[in-house]
Write an enzyme that holds these catalytic residues in place. Sequence first.
Site, PDB file in Angstrom:
ATOM      1  N   CYS A   1      -0.378   0.865   7.444  1.00 34.59           N
ATOM      2  CA  CYS A   1      -1.026   1.480   5.979  1.00 34.59           C
ATOM      3  C   CYS A   1      -2.562   2.213   5.888  1.00 34.59           C
ATOM      4  CB  CYS A   1      -0.978   0.220   5.226  1.00 34.59           C
ATOM      5  SG  CYS A   1       0.691  -0.370   4.761  1.00 34.59           S
TER       6      CYS A   1
ATOM      7  N   GLU B   1       0.778  -1.163   0.062  1.00 37.74           N
ATOM      8  CA  GLU B   1       0.046   0.056  -0.009  1.00 37.74           C
ATOM      9  C   GLU B   1       0.903   1.206   0.170  1.00 37.74           C
ATOM     10  OE1 GLU B   1      -2.202  -2.796   2.669  1.00 37.74           O
ATOM     11  OE2 GLU B   1      -0.043  -2.568   2.077  1.00 37.74           O
TER      12      GLU B   1
END
Length: 156
Positions: free
Chosen positions: A116, A87
């Site tokens: 994330c 991510e």
Amino acid sequence: MAKKKVNDPRPSWDDYFMEIAHVVAKRSNCSRRQVAAVIVQDNHLISTGYNGTPSGVKNCFAGGCPRCAGHVKSGEKLDECLCVHAEQNAICQAAQYGHATKGATIYVTISPCLTCAKLIINAGIREVVYGGDYPFQDVVLKMFKQAGVKCRAVAF
């Protein structure tokens, strides 16, 4: 995302982007787990990312990350890991190439970790579609809900 129409032989948008994410995961240079993220805006792919060491750093499978080269249990000594999450890489790639992520959807092969999740929220991503579960799921789901980020699991 819209559901697949009846008589339409093509994969649904969810299946399409998750399949792309699984292919992207094959580029991961992490020796412990292959993860990928795909950022989509209006059914158009704007960025991809996979986990591994930062650009210019020796790949994980070549010994670039001492934690991954060792026998540390999953979830332990994360502060020693040099790898960047999928991510994070997808968001950085979007920024590096000038693609706005506000209002986008991110497809991830496993659910995002807490760090994330915070980046996803601050990047303005409004929906997270994920495959498998990560251990911090309860905290992450609560935070996504509070921030107005739609989050859903898909079977793949």
